[in-house]
Design a protein around this motif. Structure first.
Motif, PDB file in Angstrom:
ATOM      1  N   CYS A  32     -51.719  30.196  57.353  1.00 36.18           N
ATOM      2  CA  CYS A  32     -50.433  30.314  56.643  1.00 36.18           C
ATOM      3  C   CYS A  32     -50.558  30.533  55.133  1.00 36.18           C
ATOM      4  CB  CYS A  32     -49.557  29.116  56.945  1.00 36.18           C
ATOM      5  SG  CYS A  32     -50.161  27.532  56.389  1.00 36.18           S
ATOM      6  N   ASP A  39     -45.608  26.444  48.659  1.00 36.75           N
ATOM      7  CA  ASP A  39     -44.171  26.292  48.465  1.00 36.75           C
ATOM      8  C   ASP A  39     -43.920  24.992  47.709  1.00 36.75           C
ATOM      9  OD1 ASP A  39     -43.844  28.550  50.018  1.00 36.75           O
ATOM     10  OD2 ASP A  39     -43.439  27.424  51.857  1.00 36.75           O
ATOM     11  N   ASN A  67     -50.362  23.014  54.035  1.00 29.96           N
ATOM     12  CA  ASN A  67     -49.286  23.996  53.830  1.00 29.96           C
ATOM     13  C   ASN A  67     -48.344  24.016  55.024  1.00 29.96           C
ATOM     14  OD1 ASN A  67     -50.076  24.803  51.289  1.00 29.96           O
ATOM     15  ND2 ASN A  67     -51.279  26.529  52.022  1.00 29.96           N
ATOM     16  N   ARG A  71     -44.335  23.190  54.929  1.00 32.13           N
ATOM     17  CA  ARG A  71     -43.311  24.118  55.440  1.00 32.13           C
ATOM     18  C   ARG A  71     -42.366  23.429  56.417  1.00 32.13           C
ATOM     19  NH1 ARG A  71     -46.001  30.068  55.950  1.00 32.13           N
ATOM     20  NH2 ARG A  71     -46.823  30.063  53.849  1.00 32.13           N
ATOM     21  N   SER A 113     -39.374  27.780  60.429  1.00 32.21           N
ATOM     22  CA  SER A 113     -40.499  27.504  59.532  1.00 32.21           C
ATOM     23  C   SER A 113     -41.799  28.088  60.072  1.00 32.21           C
ATOM     24  CB  SER A 113     -40.668  25.989  59.348  1.00 32.21           C
ATOM     25  OG  SER A 113     -39.521  25.436  58.767  1.00 32.21           O
TER      26      SER A 113
END
Length: 125
Positions: A32, A39, A67, A71, A113
């Motif tokens: 990802c 983010d 990550n 998410r 997501s």
């Protein structure tokens, strides 16, 4: 003739291997977008557990790194009246809610997501 075919196949495999390696170095690899900027974490303003009378546990498939956790948490925490935390090692999202939210909404949020909810439970597995 046979050796020429074998040599051509080996050449194609080598070229593909070099291409993949260079692409991995340039664009990053793994899960990802781990080399992309992560983010920003969606912060929950109210972290008083007594304000969240409803709790469900989601068994989430596909998470492999921090990550991924961020998410899933961000997606769920964007829902109004939700405070979610995710345990990567157990693939478990704990979702606390001020008002009951339908299972399908939670599942769709996790799906949006990029992950899959395998199980929803009101008891911690």
């Amino acid at each position: 003739m046979t050796s020429a075919i074998i040599l051509a196949v080996l050449a194609v495999i080598c070229i593909y291997g070099v291409y993949s390696y260079v692409h991995h170095l340039r664009c990053g690899g793994g899960c990802c977008g781990e080399r992309d900027a992560p983010d920003k974490k969606v912060k929950v303003g109210d972290k008083n557990k007594s304000h969240y009378p409803y709790t469900v546990y989601l068994k989430v498939d596909g998470m492999t790194c921090s990550n991924c956790v961020r998410r899933v948490e961000n997606g769920l925490n964007r829902l109004d009246g939700v405070w979610a935390t995710v345990e990567l090692d157990r693939h478990l999202a704990t979702v606390r809610m001020k008002t009951r939210i339908p299972e399908e909404t939670l599942k769709q949020t996790v799906k949006d997501s990029g992950y899959l909810v395998l199980e929803v439970s009101e008891e911690k597995p």
